[in-house]
Scaffold this active site. Structure first.
Site, mmCIF file in Angstrom:
data_model
loop_
_atom_site.group_PDB
_atom_site.id
_atom_site.type_symbol
_atom_site.label_atom_id
_atom_site.label_comp_id
_atom_site.label_asym_id
_atom_site.label_seq_id
_atom_site.Cartn_x
_atom_site.Cartn_y
_atom_site.Cartn_z
ATOM 1 N N GLU A 80 -8.386 -3.696 -3.545
ATOM 2 C CA GLU A 80 -8.146 -2.347 -3.020
ATOM 3 C C GLU A 80 -7.864 -1.367 -4.152
ATOM 4 O O GLU A 80 -7.140 -1.668 -5.087
ATOM 5 C CB GLU A 80 -6.944 -2.364 -2.055
ATOM 6 C CG GLU A 80 -7.161 -3.212 -0.816
ATOM 7 C CD GLU A 80 -8.240 -2.657 0.113
ATOM 8 O OE1 GLU A 80 -8.609 -1.475 -0.037
ATOM 9 O OE2 GLU A 80 -8.716 -3.417 0.982
ATOM 10 N N CYS A 142 -0.923 -4.500 5.143
ATOM 11 C CA CYS A 142 -1.405 -4.717 3.769
ATOM 12 C C CYS A 142 -1.236 -3.459 2.951
ATOM 13 O O CYS A 142 -0.732 -3.484 1.826
ATOM 14 C CB CYS A 142 -2.856 -5.188 3.797
ATOM 15 S SG CYS A 142 -2.980 -6.832 4.536
ATOM 16 N N HIS A 166 -7.992 -7.792 -0.436
ATOM 17 C CA HIS A 166 -8.307 -8.276 0.907
ATOM 18 C C HIS A 166 -9.400 -9.340 0.815
ATOM 19 O O HIS A 166 -10.327 -9.216 0.005
ATOM 20 C CB HIS A 166 -8.831 -7.125 1.790
ATOM 21 C CG HIS A 166 -7.778 -6.481 2.626
ATOM 22 N ND1 HIS A 166 -7.442 -5.144 2.546
ATOM 23 C CD2 HIS A 166 -6.964 -7.005 3.598
ATOM 24 C CE1 HIS A 166 -6.488 -4.865 3.413
ATOM 25 N NE2 HIS A 166 -6.178 -5.973 4.076
HETATM 26 N N1 PCA Z 1 -3.908 -8.584 6.857
HETATM 27 C C1 PCA Z 1 -3.341 -7.436 7.521
HETATM 28 C C2 PCA Z 1 -1.868 -7.679 7.563
HETATM 29 C C3 PCA Z 1 -1.690 -9.127 7.240
HETATM 30 C C4 PCA Z 1 -2.977 -9.559 6.707
HETATM 31 O O1 PCA Z 1 -3.207 -10.680 6.181
HETATM 32 C C5 PCA Z 1 -3.804 -6.100 6.963
HETATM 33 O O2 PCA Z 1 -4.950 -6.020 6.482
HETATM 34 O O3 PCA Z 1 -3.068 -5.126 6.993
#
Ligand code: PCA
Length: 204
Positions: A80, A142, A166
């Protein structure tokens, strides 16, 4: 030897397993390059997840932080670029669903990742792992954890690279979920090891 904190999350919403939890459990205690890894799983809880990360920063005093989260539906590994000062989303695991709220009333609108996201993506692609920089971490947990970590580091003038990656669903999760693209768990873990190696290279 330096210390790298790698965080993952527990399962949430319709995702009955969270591959990031398994990855941090597997990496905990391992050494990659110059780094000894401390792997921790955090709860999906708007009220406490920021403080959980800050407590880990205080206790472990890591030299760098990589937080991991599942992005069910994405097809690539996506470091990100940016965390925004907003929390808004479906109910977390405690039933709390913030709407249009700021994370830190006195905080800036956004923070940029301080991880080497471009070289991580380039290295992943070179090794045959689909990856690209993501320009939105969403407004759920996240983004919340990425923002809180960067805010704490910034406020305390700490020299700690920090950011968020992610990852797609694992095959195990995709079978249970029924309708999302997936990677093998081994490839997911290998991709994160690759990102960690890129981080160690820039911190030499
Ligand atoms: N993904 C979520 C919250 C926990 C996770 O593993 C997110 O993308 O916000």
């Amino acid at each position: 030897m330096k210390t790298l904190l790698v965080t993952g999350f527990e399962p949430f919403l319709s995702f009955t397993v969270n591959p990031t939890m398994k990855i941090v459990e597997e990496l905990n205690g391992k050494c990659i390059g110059d780094f000894q890894i401390v792997g921790k799983t955090m709860t999906v809880d708007f009220k406490s997840s920021g403080n959980q990360l800050i407590s880990l920063l205080k206790d472990i005093k890591p030299d760098a932080v990589i937080s991991l989260g599942l992005a069910g539906g994405r097809t690539k590994i996506t470091p990100e670029r940016i965390a925004i000062n907003i929390k808004d989303g479906e109910a977390d695991n405690e039933g709390h669903a913030p709407r249009d709220e700021v994370i830190q009333p006195d905080g800036p609108v956004a923070y940029l990742s301080t991880l080497p996201i471009r070289s991580m993506v380039e290295k992943l692609n070179e090794l045959g792992f689909p990856a690209s920089i993501s320009n939105t971490a969403g407004t759920y947990l996240c983004n919340n954890v990425m923002y809180e970590g960067l805010h704490y580091i910034n406020k305390n003038n700490l020299d700690i690279p920090s950011g968020f990656i992610h990852i797609p669903a694992s095959h195990e999760l995709a079978i249970q979920h029924g309708n999302i693209p997936s990677w093998s768990h081994e490839d997911l873990r290998e991709s994160i090891v690759t990102c960690i190696s890129e981080l160690t290279a820039v911190l030499q």
